[in-house]
Design an enzyme around this catalytic site. Structure first.
Site, PDB file in Angstrom:
ATOM      1  N   GLY A 110       1.074  -7.580  -1.799  1.00 42.39           N
ATOM      2  CA  GLY A 110       1.131  -6.967  -3.124  1.00 42.39           C
ATOM      3  C   GLY A 110       1.160  -8.000  -4.242  1.00 42.39           C
ATOM      4  O   GLY A 110       0.735  -7.717  -5.365  1.00 42.39           O
ATOM      5  N   GLU A 113      -2.345  -8.838  -4.750  1.00 46.49           N
ATOM      6  CA  GLU A 113      -2.967  -7.650  -5.359  1.00 46.49           C
ATOM      7  C   GLU A 113      -2.572  -7.516  -6.832  1.00 46.49           C
ATOM      8  O   GLU A 113      -3.384  -7.128  -7.667  1.00 46.49           O
ATOM      9  CB  GLU A 113      -2.572  -6.396  -4.562  1.00 46.49           C
ATOM     10  CG  GLU A 113      -3.247  -6.360  -3.201  1.00 46.49           C
ATOM     11  CD  GLU A 113      -2.650  -5.337  -2.254  1.00 46.49           C
ATOM     12  OE1 GLU A 113      -1.413  -5.353  -2.070  1.00 46.49           O
ATOM     13  OE2 GLU A 113      -3.397  -4.532  -1.692  1.00 46.49           O
ATOM     14  N   GLU A 133      -0.688  -8.572   5.331  1.00 43.66           N
ATOM     15  CA  GLU A 133      -0.160  -7.287   5.817  1.00 43.66           C
ATOM     16  C   GLU A 133      -0.487  -7.066   7.297  1.00 43.66           C
ATOM     17  O   GLU A 133       0.285  -6.465   8.029  1.00 43.66           O
ATOM     18  CB  GLU A 133      -0.733  -6.125   4.991  1.00 43.66           C
ATOM     19  CG  GLU A 133      -0.215  -6.039   3.570  1.00 43.66           C
ATOM     20  CD  GLU A 133      -1.054  -6.814   2.577  1.00 43.66           C
ATOM     21  OE1 GLU A 133      -1.831  -7.708   2.994  1.00 43.66           O
ATOM     22  OE2 GLU A 133      -0.916  -6.549   1.371  1.00 43.66           O
TER      23      GLU A 133
END
Ligand code: CAA
Length: 259
Positions: A110, A113, A133
């Site tokens: 994240g 991201e 991930e």
């Protein structure tokens, strides 16, 4: 603005706001509250005419090491559906002002991201990007497979997403993921320098231009060109367009007011 997990300075420099992710012990892992605070702060900064560019940063060790694994560990799909955490991310993406990610250390999962949800990325030499991930049995969920693929191409994205490997700042630069790489002590200064350059421009034109570049990123060419054209025409409704063009003709610096 008072928050628990982020620090916000709306006037960090003239027209430039700084948002610092601030869970240093957890390498700025993005828990739900932090993301809600970030969403709220960006919405507030978006409303302030004085702010023309926003920088999101972490600390030297970590931009963010991903979504908070400890918070997600026991959750099932229906919990996630109900929490709908990525709605927060959609709101962040809709921020109208340009956002620069100033990244040092880990930008993982994240965190990577979030950096990619920003409009530009300035990286310190120590930055490490990755979508790890896969190593914890999941896959990116906040746009990683989409934005990374568009930024670095299919084979590079595939390798990063399927192996979870980290890439260094130089490699990220060569792949087109970041704008520039600077020594660790300079990454925030470099982001401010870029933000100052943007803040000199017409906020109206900047907003419409950002929307248009995002449209190219998010749609096919025809749709993007049409969208861009409409936004281009719209800049001519602003006083800043008149000011900018008059200044050019009169050989002076423009003074943009944001109207
Ligand atoms: N969530 C929760 N806590 C985290 C975290 C995360 N993503 N990343 C680090 N932390 C915590 C660690 O648990 C540790 O806490 P304790 O001291 O309480 O044990 C602390 O931060 C420091 O981390 P490490 O001791 O692991 O530090 P390190 O230097 O040895 O390793 C690291 C650094 C390689 C970044 C390692 O912490 C790591 O692999 N973190 C997880 C990275 C990851 O898998 N991110 C993806 C998350 S899922 C996701 O993001 C889904 C999505 O698309 C939205």
């Amino acid at each position: 603005m008072e928050f628990e997990f982020i620090l916000v300075q709306a006037a960090y420099a003239p027209h430039i706001a700084l948002v610092q992710l601030n869970r240093p012990k957890e390498l700025n892992a993005l828990n739900l509250q932090l993301m809600l605070e970030l969403k709220k702060a960006l919405a507030q900064l978006d409303e302030q005419d004085e702010v023309r560019c926003i920088i999101i940063t972490g600390n030297q060790q970590a931009f963010a090491a991903g979504a908070d694994i400890k918070q997600m560990e026991s959750k099932g799909p229906i919990d996630l559906l109900k929490i709908d955490q990525f709605e927060t991310w959609d709101q962040i993406r809709k921020t109208k002002k340009p956002i620069i990610a100033a990244v040092s250390g880990f930008a993982l999962g994240g965190g990577c991201e979030l950096a990619m949800t920003c409009d530009m990325i300035i990286a310190s030499e120590t930055a490490k990007f990755g979508q790890p991930e896969i190593k914890i049995g999941i896959m990116p969920g906040a746009g990683g497979t989409q934005r990374l693929t568009r930024a670095v191409g299919k084979v590079n994205a595939m390798e990063m997403v399927l192996t979870g490997k980290f890439i260094g700042a130089e490699e990220a630069k060569n792949m087109g993921l970041v704008n520039r790489v600077v020594p660790e002590e300079l990454y925030l200064d470099e982001a401010v320098k870029l933000a100052k350059e943007i803040a000199l421009m017409s906020p109206i034109a900047i907003r419409l231009a950002k929307e248009s570049v995002n449209k190219a990123f998010e749609s096919g060419l025809q749709e993007g060109l049409f969208f861009e054209r409409k936004n281009f025409y719209m800049t001519f409704a602003s006083n800043d367009q008149k000011e900018g063009m008059s200044a050019f003709v009169e050989k002076r610096r423009p003074d943009f007011k944001g109207n």
